[in-house]
Scaffold this motif. Structure first.
Motif, PDB file in Angstrom:
ATOM      1  N   PHE A  72       0.854  -1.186   0.000  1.00 47.32           N
ATOM      2  CA  PHE A  72       0.000   0.000   0.000  1.00 47.32           C
ATOM      3  C   PHE A  72       0.894   1.241   0.000  1.00 47.32           C
ATOM      4  CE2 PHE A  72      -2.927  -3.159   1.577  1.00 47.32           C
ATOM      5  CZ  PHE A  72      -4.184  -2.732   1.170  1.00 47.32           C
ATOM      6  N   LEU A  73       0.678   2.124  -0.957  1.00 50.45           N
ATOM      7  CA  LEU A  73       1.431   3.368  -1.059  1.00 50.45           C
ATOM      8  C   LEU A  73       0.470   4.528  -0.793  1.00 50.45           C
ATOM      9  CD1 LEU A  73       3.434   2.412  -4.244  1.00 50.45           C
ATOM     10  CD2 LEU A  73       4.307   2.472  -1.902  1.00 50.45           C
ATOM     11  N   PHE A  74       0.726   5.289   0.266  1.00 50.67           N
ATOM     12  CA  PHE A  74      -0.246   6.255   0.759  1.00 50.67           C
ATOM     13  C   PHE A  74       0.081   7.695   0.374  1.00 50.67           C
ATOM     14  CE2 PHE A  74      -0.769   2.757   3.869  1.00 50.67           C
ATOM     15  CZ  PHE A  74      -2.141   2.561   3.726  1.00 50.67           C
ATOM     16  N   SER A  75      -0.966   8.432   0.005  1.00 55.07           N
ATOM     17  CA  SER A  75      -0.912   9.888  -0.038  1.00 55.07           C
ATOM     18  C   SER A  75      -1.122  10.362   1.394  1.00 55.07           C
ATOM     19  CB  SER A  75      -2.008  10.438  -0.950  1.00 55.07           C
ATOM     20  OG  SER A  75      -1.836   9.967  -2.271  1.00 55.07           O
ATOM     21  N   LEU A  76      -0.210  11.184   1.898  1.00 52.71           N
ATOM     22  CA  LEU A  76      -0.139  11.430   3.336  1.00 52.71           C
ATOM     23  C   LEU A  76      -0.546  12.835   3.764  1.00 52.71           C
ATOM     24  CD1 LEU A  76       3.198   9.543   3.521  1.00 52.71           C
ATOM     25  CD2 LEU A  76       1.199   8.867   4.835  1.00 52.71           C
ATOM     26  N   GLY A  77      -0.737  13.740   2.823  1.00 54.69           N
ATOM     27  CA  GLY A  77      -1.088  15.113   3.134  1.00 54.69           C
ATOM     28  C   GLY A  77      -2.465  15.487   2.631  1.00 54.69           C
ATOM     29  N   PRO A  78      -2.633  16.688   2.090  1.00 50.57           N
ATOM     30  CA  PRO A  78      -3.961  17.156   1.699  1.00 50.57           C
ATOM     31  C   PRO A  78      -4.508  16.443   0.467  1.00 50.57           C
ATOM     32  CG  PRO A  78      -2.293  18.782   1.134  1.00 50.57           C
ATOM     33  CD  PRO A  78      -1.605  17.743   1.962  1.00 50.57           C
ATOM     34  N   ASP A  79      -5.826  16.271   0.463  1.00 45.60           N
ATOM     35  CA  ASP A  79      -6.543  15.681  -0.657  1.00 45.60           C
ATOM     36  C   ASP A  79      -7.088  16.829  -1.512  1.00 45.60           C
ATOM     37  OD1 ASP A  79      -8.294  14.503  -2.418  1.00 45.60           O
ATOM     38  OD2 ASP A  79      -9.259  13.211  -0.935  1.00 45.60           O
ATOM     39  N   HIS A  80      -6.443  17.079  -2.627  1.00 45.01           N
ATOM     40  CA  HIS A  80      -6.883  18.125  -3.545  1.00 45.01           C
ATOM     41  C   HIS A  80      -7.367  17.502  -4.854  1.00 45.01           C
ATOM     42  CE1 HIS A  80      -4.260  21.156  -1.206  1.00 45.01           C
ATOM     43  NE2 HIS A  80      -5.519  21.429  -0.987  1.00 45.01           N
ATOM     44  N   THR A  81      -8.146  16.445  -4.756  1.00 38.33           N
ATOM     45  CA  THR A  81      -8.603  15.725  -5.940  1.00 38.33           C
ATOM     46  C   THR A  81      -9.319  16.640  -6.919  1.00 38.33           C
ATOM     47  OG1 THR A  81      -8.822  13.702  -4.642  1.00 38.33           O
ATOM     48  CG2 THR A  81      -9.971  13.763  -6.743  1.00 38.33           C
ATOM     49  N   GLY A  82     -10.053  17.623  -6.419  1.00 38.81           N
ATOM     50  CA  GLY A  82     -10.782  18.524  -7.300  1.00 38.81           C
ATOM     51  C   GLY A  82      -9.894  19.268  -8.268  1.00 38.81           C
ATOM     52  N   TRP A  83      -8.647  19.508  -7.880  1.00 37.84           N
ATOM     53  CA  TRP A  83      -7.723  20.206  -8.784  1.00 37.84           C
ATOM     54  C   TRP A  83      -7.511  19.433 -10.088  1.00 37.84           C
ATOM     55  CZ3 TRP A  83      -3.123  21.805  -5.094  1.00 37.84           C
ATOM     56  CH2 TRP A  83      -3.567  22.829  -4.234  1.00 37.84           C
ATOM     57  N   ALA A  84      -7.678  18.115 -10.024  1.00 39.25           N
ATOM     58  CA  ALA A  84      -7.459  17.291 -11.215  1.00 39.25           C
ATOM     59  C   ALA A  84      -8.455  17.621 -12.320  1.00 39.25           C
ATOM     60  CB  ALA A  84      -7.549  15.804 -10.860  1.00 39.25           C
TER      61      ALA A  84
END
Length: 300
Positions: free
Chosen positions: A36-48
């Motif tokens: 498992f490789l984790f994104s560890l900070g803010p979730d800015h999915t909307g920017w995509a």
């Protein structure tokens, strides 16, 4: 028998909350190892969503049903809603995956921010992003990371050098066909790259004639040779949720083909490090994926 390495990219808060626990159950039931490789900070999915202006993005959206898989709330992070801190909110789910016997590593600090910027950014920006993820990983797991898998399969020279500075022994930061070492400024790096070798589900679903009802047979057709090792990247937001039944079929199919389902760590221990080839950094296109990625030169 060949090895089938399962690498899980966790991009969002929702994927960490819900997809990771589901995947832990599925993998344990199948007796499969995974990383498992984790994104560890803010979730800015909307920017995509800014990629809507990039050629090929709308086609990808139509096939993978982004809204259905990610949800309006996740797609609002960074646009209509502030991006939540994944590591601060979902550390327990991350630790539960590790405590269930699965390898854990770093994907990114801010998945979208890294993916959209890293190719052209300077050393200061790169190291600052990586050090944030490193510090958060240590805070959550109480140990240093052993592996890394870049968001969007995108890196730069400074980032690769930093993996060596961290004493990372193996990583999966690009696409390719077999393990190798990178050459920078004429010298090979210490760590080994274990590139993703198979198309992801969302990529394969963009091929003509492929749908959720026949995608399993297509992917299994790519792994029929039980002498060839492969690395398959899945996403907690997809295979951990709506595509979970497809993953279960794939795991059973790979078992039936004679493959051993392992983590990156387990696979690394089987390699003859003295025989690995070395290649320079190369960027290229991957079918079904927008933009250019780190790729391994094609086999002669």
């Amino acid at each position: 028998m060949a090895f089938l390495v399962l690498k899980i990219d966790v991009d969002t808060l929702e994927g960490t909350y819900k997809g990771v626990p589901n995947l832990v159950q599925i993998l344990r039931k199948a007796g499969a190892g995974a990383t498992f490789l984790f994104s560890l900070g803010p979730d800015h999915t909307g920017w995509a969503l800014r990629r809507v202006f990039q050629r090929g993005f709308l086609k990808k959206v139509s096939y993978t049903s982004v809204l259905k898989h990610y949800g309006i709330k996740t797609l609002s992070y960074g646009i209509l809603l502030p991006g939540p801190d994944i590591g601060a909110h979902a550390a327990s789910q991350m630790c539960a995956a590790r405590d269930s016997g699965f390898e854990v590593g770093i994907h990114a600090w801010d998945h979208v921010y890294w993916q959209d910027n890293v190719r052209t950014r300077e050393r200061r920006w790169t190291i600052a992003q990586m050090e944030k993820s490193y510090s958060r990983f240590v805070d959550i797991f109480g140990e240093e990371p052993r592996t890394h898998g870049a968001a969007g399969w995108k890196m730069n020279e400074c980032a690769f050098y930093q993996l060596d500075a961290w004493k990372i022994r193996y990583a999966s930061d690009g696409r390719g066909h077999s393990p190798y070492r990178l050459i920078l400024n004429g010298l090979p790096l210490n760590h080994v790259q274990l590139p993703t070798t198979l198309p992801t589900l969302d990529e394969a679903l963009q091929l003509n004639g492929l749908h959720t009802h026949n995608i399993v047979n297509y992917l299994l057709s790519l792994t029929q040779d039980d002498r060839v090792d492969n690395v398959f990247t899945l996403h907690a937001e997809l295979e951990g949720r709506k595509f979970a039944p497809i993953l279960e079929q794939l795991l059973a199919g790979w078992r039936a083909q004679g493959h051993i389902l392992v983590s990156m760590a387990d696979y690394y221990t089987t390699l003859n490090l003295g025989l690995l080839p070395s290649h320079p950094i190369e960027w290229g296109k991957v079918s079904g994926r927008v933009g250019r990625l780190i790729i391994q030169p094609t086999k002669c």
